[in-house]
Motif scaffolding. Structure first.
Motif, mmCIF file in Angstrom:
data_model
loop_
_atom_site.group_PDB
_atom_site.id
_atom_site.type_symbol
_atom_site.label_atom_id
_atom_site.label_comp_id
_atom_site.label_asym_id
_atom_site.label_seq_id
_atom_site.Cartn_x
_atom_site.Cartn_y
_atom_site.Cartn_z
ATOM 1 N N ILE A 149 0.838 -1.203 0.000
ATOM 2 C CA ILE A 149 0.000 0.000 0.000
ATOM 3 C C ILE A 149 0.870 1.249 0.000
ATOM 4 C CG2 ILE A 149 -0.175 0.198 2.533
ATOM 5 C CD1 ILE A 149 -3.189 0.916 2.045
ATOM 6 N N PHE A 150 0.375 2.278 -0.666
ATOM 7 C CA PHE A 150 0.936 3.631 -0.553
ATOM 8 C C PHE A 150 -0.195 4.554 -0.142
ATOM 9 C CE2 PHE A 150 1.393 7.894 -2.235
ATOM 10 C CZ PHE A 150 2.652 8.265 -1.784
ATOM 11 N N VAL A 151 0.054 5.382 0.876
ATOM 12 C CA VAL A 151 -0.931 6.359 1.341
ATOM 13 C C VAL A 151 -0.281 7.736 1.323
ATOM 14 C CG1 VAL A 151 -2.465 7.061 3.208
ATOM 15 C CG2 VAL A 151 -2.004 4.627 2.848
ATOM 16 N N GLY A 164 4.141 -1.335 3.468
ATOM 17 C CA GLY A 164 3.908 0.077 3.206
ATOM 18 C C GLY A 164 5.034 0.629 2.359
ATOM 19 N N ILE A 165 4.695 1.349 1.299
ATOM 20 C CA ILE A 165 5.702 1.907 0.388
ATOM 21 C C ILE A 165 5.837 3.404 0.630
ATOM 22 C CG2 ILE A 165 6.268 2.371 -2.034
ATOM 23 C CD1 ILE A 165 5.052 -0.285 -2.763
ATOM 24 N N ASP A 166 7.066 3.810 0.901
ATOM 25 C CA ASP A 166 7.399 5.224 1.086
ATOM 26 C C ASP A 166 8.219 5.670 -0.108
ATOM 27 O OD1 ASP A 166 7.860 7.730 2.365
ATOM 28 O OD2 ASP A 166 9.818 7.000 3.008
ATOM 29 N N TYR A 167 7.832 6.792 -0.703
ATOM 30 C CA TYR A 167 8.529 7.276 -1.899
ATOM 31 C C TYR A 167 8.961 8.717 -1.676
ATOM 32 C CZ TYR A 167 9.555 7.702 -6.905
ATOM 33 O OH TYR A 167 10.189 7.853 -8.120
ATOM 34 N N THR A 168 10.234 8.983 -1.919
ATOM 35 C CA THR A 168 10.793 10.322 -1.767
ATOM 36 C C THR A 168 10.910 10.960 -3.147
ATOM 37 O OG1 THR A 168 12.005 9.656 0.213
ATOM 38 C CG2 THR A 168 12.756 11.627 -0.908
ATOM 39 N N ASP A 219 10.851 14.779 6.904
ATOM 40 C CA ASP A 219 10.395 13.498 7.407
ATOM 41 C C ASP A 219 9.119 13.118 6.669
ATOM 42 O OD1 ASP A 219 11.869 12.117 9.280
ATOM 43 O OD2 ASP A 219 11.235 13.359 10.949
ATOM 44 N N ASN A 220 9.056 11.921 6.143
ATOM 45 C CA ASN A 220 7.820 11.443 5.532
ATOM 46 C C ASN A 220 6.962 10.813 6.627
ATOM 47 O OD1 ASN A 220 8.609 12.287 3.008
ATOM 48 N ND2 ASN A 220 9.392 10.301 2.369
ATOM 49 N N SER A 221 5.887 11.485 6.994
ATOM 50 C CA SER A 221 5.081 11.022 8.123
ATOM 51 C C SER A 221 4.417 9.686 7.858
ATOM 52 C CB SER A 221 4.021 12.071 8.485
ATOM 53 O OG SER A 221 3.163 12.324 7.397
ATOM 54 N N LYS A 222 4.364 9.264 6.580
ATOM 55 C CA LYS A 222 3.745 7.975 6.290
ATOM 56 C C LYS A 222 4.549 6.821 6.878
ATOM 57 C CE LYS A 222 3.659 8.702 1.889
ATOM 58 N NZ LYS A 222 4.337 10.019 1.898
ATOM 59 N N VAL A 223 5.847 7.005 7.144
ATOM 60 C CA VAL A 223 6.636 5.917 7.729
ATOM 61 C C VAL A 223 6.142 5.597 9.145
ATOM 62 C CG1 VAL A 223 8.928 5.228 8.517
ATOM 63 C CG2 VAL A 223 8.647 6.232 6.254
ATOM 64 N N PRO A 224 6.055 6.576 10.064
ATOM 65 C CA PRO A 224 5.448 6.276 11.364
ATOM 66 C C PRO A 224 4.003 5.789 11.249
ATOM 67 C CG PRO A 224 6.675 8.316 11.484
ATOM 68 C CD PRO A 224 6.624 7.936 10.040
ATOM 69 N N TYR A 225 3.282 6.327 10.273
ATOM 70 C CA TYR A 225 1.893 5.903 10.053
ATOM 71 C C TYR A 225 1.836 4.419 9.718
ATOM 72 C CZ TYR A 225 -2.603 5.629 7.527
ATOM 73 O OH TYR A 225 -3.843 5.286 7.088
ATOM 74 N N TYR A 226 2.667 3.969 8.795
ATOM 75 C CA TYR A 226 2.720 2.544 8.465
ATOM 76 C C TYR A 226 3.127 1.713 9.682
ATOM 77 C CZ TYR A 226 2.852 3.881 3.448
ATOM 78 O OH TYR A 226 2.575 4.387 2.198
ATOM 79 N N LEU A 227 4.094 2.210 10.439
ATOM 80 C CA LEU A 227 4.579 1.452 11.594
ATOM 81 C C LEU A 227 3.487 1.242 12.635
ATOM 82 C CD1 LEU A 227 8.128 3.027 12.023
ATOM 83 C CD2 LEU A 227 7.631 0.633 11.477
ATOM 84 N N THR A 228 2.653 2.260 12.848
ATOM 85 C CA THR A 228 1.609 2.104 13.857
ATOM 86 C C THR A 228 0.530 1.121 13.404
ATOM 87 O OG1 THR A 228 0.444 4.083 13.055
ATOM 88 C CG2 THR A 228 1.976 4.357 14.915
ATOM 89 N N TYR A 229 0.515 0.777 12.129
ATOM 90 C CA TYR A 229 -0.332 -0.316 11.646
ATOM 91 C C TYR A 229 0.429 -1.643 11.617
ATOM 92 C CZ TYR A 229 -4.486 2.361 10.378
ATOM 93 O OH TYR A 229 -5.638 3.122 10.422
ATOM 94 N N GLY A 230 1.712 -1.604 11.980
ATOM 95 C CA GLY A 230 2.494 -2.829 12.082
ATOM 96 C C GLY A 230 3.089 -3.325 10.788
ATOM 97 N N LEU A 231 3.116 -2.509 9.738
ATOM 98 C CA LEU A 231 3.538 -2.975 8.422
ATOM 99 C C LEU A 231 5.052 -3.077 8.290
ATOM 100 C CD1 LEU A 231 1.189 -0.926 6.057
ATOM 101 C CD2 LEU A 231 0.705 -3.031 7.325
ATOM 102 N N ASN A 232 5.495 -3.936 7.376
ATOM 103 C CA ASN A 232 6.847 -3.843 6.851
ATOM 104 C C ASN A 232 6.901 -2.652 5.897
ATOM 105 O OD1 ASN A 232 7.839 -6.118 8.170
ATOM 106 N ND2 ASN A 232 7.370 -7.501 6.481
ATOM 107 N N SER A 278 13.136 10.013 7.725
ATOM 108 C CA SER A 278 12.237 9.095 8.420
ATOM 109 C C SER A 278 12.645 7.643 8.259
ATOM 110 C CB SER A 278 10.810 9.297 7.917
ATOM 111 O OG SER A 278 10.769 9.384 6.513
ATOM 112 N N HIS A 279 13.607 7.360 7.369
ATOM 113 C CA HIS A 279 14.071 5.980 7.231
ATOM 114 C C HIS A 279 14.662 5.459 8.538
ATOM 115 C CE1 HIS A 279 18.456 6.674 7.226
ATOM 116 N NE2 HIS A 279 18.201 7.782 6.539
ATOM 117 N N ARG A 280 15.069 6.354 9.434
ATOM 118 C CA ARG A 280 15.649 5.903 10.697
ATOM 119 C C ARG A 280 14.649 5.095 11.515
ATOM 120 N NH1 ARG A 280 13.871 11.016 11.205
ATOM 121 N NH2 ARG A 280 13.097 11.847 13.195
#
Length: 365
Positions: free
Chosen positions: A175-177, A266-270, A278-291, A300-302
């Motif tokens: 998914i990408f959001v 979850g796909i993050d694209y810069t 910081d791409n806020s979608k990275v923490p967003y994906y993490l709180t859903y538990g995604l790879n 945000s890659h950190r």
């Protein structure tokens, strides 16, 4: 110590349902401080503007603390017992949306959850009133300290709404959001979809920049038209018809949970090699538990490394690298997904954000 706090961030066009779940981006950050600083003894008010569409239950509960008139905000800001929080994103953009903040005088201003990535300095009549600045990334902190060495600054937590660790599925889909800022990304997604026909690739977006450099606003179309518009944009960049397993969704904030509960990646694209946000979608994906596949150089890659949650892909990576990265992340046991939800939810909790800001406010005389 001042106990009264008034908050202004980016424009809030509507307050519906549960604001912390239905707001996106910077307005969500403003609301988090508005709602949670009271725990530390602060009386908070929030600027929403006269045009904000507010649900009646929200109006009944919070209406007396919502400021709709900029002159009222300016008047309160000048009172000795009041602190002004300018919240979220580039300060220049907040000023552009609310130019009247430059009319504030003799105030105690705190910047919170902000970016500092523009070369031009803030107007002196504004910056001279800043007592402290909080940033979510060390890069912004260093840039701020170089430009404003006499104004105290610190790092604060990046916030996200925590999710219940109750996912029942992890189906291997991606998914990408978020907003799509160039069509090259659709080309990448189409290639991934065509090369992985046993998986679905979901795109959740409300705005797509076309080849003419203008944004296609998807809410301007009805549901059937949106799918046709998306397919046409994919075909324009990809050259052939949109793959059946590349699926478009128009989901308002708060409506995406059922989809996020099922997917695995979850796909993050810069969007360019100079990206420093910081791409806020990275923490967003993490709180859903995604790879996560995180595209450099966004800092945000950190968080992907922090939670051992995926792969960081170089800006110039070729398609084979993306495809290989996706294939190695499709297996995500549900128990791992839920454990990551719990851990990252505690880390990114808005309670932590409020704590970081309160710690600064409590020391401002």
């Amino acid at each position: 110590m001042s106990k009264n706090v008034i908050i202004v961030g980016l424009r809030i066009s509507e307050l519906k349902g549960k604001p912390q779940h239905t707001l996106l981006g910077n307005p969500m950050r403003s609301w988090a401080l508005f709602e949670r600083l009271g725990r530390y003894g602060f009386n908070t008010q929030l600027f929403v503007g006269a045009g904000c569409d507010i649900d009646e239950p929200i109006q009944q509960e919070f209406g007396d603390r919502l400021i709709v008139d900029s002159q009222e905000f300016i008047k309160k800001a000048s009172e000795n017992d009041c602190i002004v929080i300018v919240c979220g994103t580039r300060i220049h953009e907040t000023i552009a949306q609310h130019p009247w903040v430059l009319d504030i005088r003799n105030a105690k201003i705190v910047l919170a959850q902000c970016y500092h990535n523009r070369p031009e300095l803030l107007p002196i009549e504004f910056s001279s009133q800043i007592k402290h600045a909080l940033f979510v990334t060390p890069r912004y902190l260093c840039a701020w300290n170089a430009d404003y060495p006499t104004i105290p600054s610190s790092i604060m937590t990046t916030g996200q709404v925590d999710k219940e660790p109750n996912a029942l599925e992890s189906n291997g889909d991606a998914i990408f959001v978020g907003h799509i800022h160039n069509l090259k990304f659709l080309n990448l997604m189409a290639k991934l979809a065509e090369n992985n026909v046993d998986k679905n690739f979901h795109v959740v977006t409300s705005r797509i920049k076309n080849s003419e450099g203008k944004y296609v606003v998807m809410k301007d179309y009805d549901e059937e038209e949106r799918n046709d518009v998306f397919a046409a944009l994919v075909k324009r960049i990809y050259g052939t018809a949109c793959p059946d397993n590349l699926i478009y969704h128009f989901l308002p904030p708060g409506k995406e949970e059922s989809l996020m509960d099922k997917v695995s990646v979850g796909i993050d694209y810069t969007w360019n090699p100079d990206w420093v946000l910081d791409n806020s979608k990275v923490p967003y994906y993490l709180t859903y538990g995604l790879n996560i596949i995180a595209h450099l150089p966004a800092p945000s890659h950190r968080f992907v490394t922090r939670f051992d949650a995926g792969v960081n892909v170089e800006q110039a990576a070729n398609f084979n690298t993306w495809d290989k990265s996706f294939k190695q992340l499709t297996t995500l046991p549900v128990e791992h997904k839920n454990a990551r939800r719990y851990e990252s939810g505690k880390f990114f909790s808005w309670d932590n954000v409020a704590f970081d800001v309160a710690a600064v406010l409590l020391n401002i005389e």
